[in-house]
Design an enzyme around this catalytic site. Structure first.
Site, short mmCIF file in Angstrom:
data_model
loop_
_atom_site.label_atom_id
_atom_site.label_comp_id
_atom_site.label_asym_id
_atom_site.label_seq_id
_atom_site.Cartn_x
_atom_site.Cartn_y
_atom_site.Cartn_z
N GLU A 154 38.21 40.37 52.71
CA GLU A 154 37.20 41.39 52.44
C GLU A 154 36.12 41.28 53.50
OE1 GLU A 154 35.40 41.59 48.60
OE2 GLU A 154 37.29 41.30 47.51
N TRP A 160 36.78 46.12 52.72
CA TRP A 160 36.41 46.52 51.36
C TRP A 160 35.60 47.81 51.44
CZ3 TRP A 160 37.83 44.75 46.66
CH2 TRP A 160 37.19 45.37 45.57
N TYR A 169 30.83 38.62 54.25
CA TYR A 169 29.73 39.54 54.02
C TYR A 169 28.46 38.96 54.68
CZ TYR A 169 32.80 42.09 50.82
OH TYR A 169 33.82 42.83 50.28
N HIS A 219 35.99 35.83 52.54
CA HIS A 219 35.35 37.14 52.46
C HIS A 219 34.05 37.09 53.26
CE1 HIS A 219 37.62 38.16 48.47
NE2 HIS A 219 38.42 37.93 49.51
N ARG A 267 45.34 45.46 49.84
CA ARG A 267 45.06 44.44 48.83
C ARG A 267 44.64 45.18 47.57
NH1 ARG A 267 40.18 41.27 47.67
NH2 ARG A 267 40.73 39.22 46.77
N ASN A 286 40.74 36.17 42.74
CA ASN A 286 39.70 36.75 43.59
C ASN A 286 38.37 36.03 43.42
OD1 ASN A 286 38.40 39.01 45.18
ND2 ASN A 286 37.34 39.26 43.22
N GLU A 287 37.77 35.61 44.54
CA GLU A 287 36.42 35.02 44.57
C GLU A 287 36.16 34.14 43.34
OE1 GLU A 287 33.60 38.17 45.20
OE2 GLU A 287 34.47 38.74 47.12
#
Length: 339
Positions: free
Chosen positions: A254, A283, A227, A225, A81, A158-159
């Site tokens: 990610e 990531w 996290y 993503h 990516r 993205n995000e």
């Protein structure tokens, strides 16, 4: 374009006579001219399942050495990516550079997931681009992207919002899909969850089916993503199960082994994705700012200097080296060139 292999002898004809039936039969019914969604999963143009396994590369703010795509490929990855810039947060990634990225991905036999990174944290991050502005950038690249559908996934934005940002993710994402399709872009489209990609308020979770149905091509894959909020196996499976049950394609675009806002359960993320045939992209390869060096897979872009996170992602259970499978399109491409 990818440099093709030129063989000036009778060998290609002999090779095709011996192996042709296995490689040059017409594509199966339902195949398309590019990466697409089939039965809730990503598939290649020929209909083969496509499970993305790879890493992120922050190209727009850290392009790294010329070897970077080959180095990523050597981990067992089948995809990368790549962060591009529309010119809002970083210098715009020019057409020639994007074409070069695609060529280098193809030369390394990597599926190329391209994202506009400038939308990161819109509403929280000063200067971040809107989803609509990301679409403007994609439309400026139409000539570069044409005919790359078997190799390239377009990650629209993205995000696309920060924490506690009340943006119209559903309407803006549907509008983006409509504009891209109206412009003739037929690629698989990846859409990131809002709220720094972690979908804190479950907006994507609740409305993914409607967003998917809004695409006349039904060729949208969702990207979460993972996290800090995904710090237990129950939270990982609780989120992803929802998409799997609805046959809505999803990838973990990610994730990491550590994060300042919590400790993601990378073991659960990787195991779930392997067990359910979902893609994941760690990531990130290298070049994170000093306070985030723990997110680097390798130190200083040196492939031989794996960080603890890099060792886990690449060589640990359910890691890249054990689970990555080269996309079938590259085998077909080689034989077509030899022919």
């Amino acid at each position: 374009m990818v440099k093709r292999i030129a063989i000036r002898s009778a060998f290609p004809a002999l090779l095709m006579a011996l192996l042709g039936a296995a490689y040059v039969t017409p594509a199966r019914a339902g195949a398309t001219d590019g990466i697409h969604v089939a039965d809730g999963r990503l598939a290649e143009a020929g209909g083969e399942p496509l499970v993305l396994r790879g890493v992120n590369h922050g190209y727009a703010f850290g392009p790294g050495p010329a070897s970077v795509f080959d180095d990523i490929r050597a981990t067992g990855a089948n995809a990368v990516r790549v962060a591009l810039s529309s010119g809002h947060e970083w210098a715009a990634t020019k057409k020639a550079a994007v074409a070069g990225v695609i060529d280098r991905c193809k030369a390394a036999r990597l599926i190329c997931v391209l994202d506009v990174h400038d939308t990161m944290g819109y509403g929280t991050q000063p200067g971040a681009a809107t989803i609509a502005e990301a679409v403007d950038y994609w439309l400026s690249l139409r000539d570069v992207l044409r005919h790359e559908e078997p190799y390239v996934v377009l990650n629209i934005a993205n995000e696309p919002s920060g924490h506690a940002v009340d943006a119209d993710w559903v309407g803006n994402t549907m509008a983006a899909i409509a504009r891209l399709r109206a412009a003739g872009l037929r690629h698989a489209l990846m859409v990131d969850a809002p709220n720094w990609g972690n979908d804190a308020f479950r907006v994507m979770y609740d409305h993914a089916a409607a967003v998917f149905a809004s695409d006349p091509q039904r060729n949208v894959v969702f990207d979460v993503h993972m996290y800090g909020p995904f710090d237990t196996a129950a939270k990982v499976s609780g989120y992803l199960d929802h998409f799997v049950a609805q046959q809505l394609p999803i990838v973990v675009g990610e994730f990491s082994s550590l994060h300042e806002y919590g400790d993601p359960d990378e073991d659960a993320i990787m195991a779930y994705c392997q067990d359910h045939g979902l893609g994941y992209l760690g990531w990130s390869w290298s070049g994170n700012s000093p306070e985030y060096h723990y997110l680097d897979v390798v130190s200083d872009y040196r492939a031989g200097r794996l960080t603890p996170w890099g060792r886990r992602l690449i060589d640990g259970p359910d890691g890249l080296r054990a689970t990555g499978r080269t996309a079938s399109v590259f085998g077909r491409q080689w034989l077509a060139a030899a022919r």
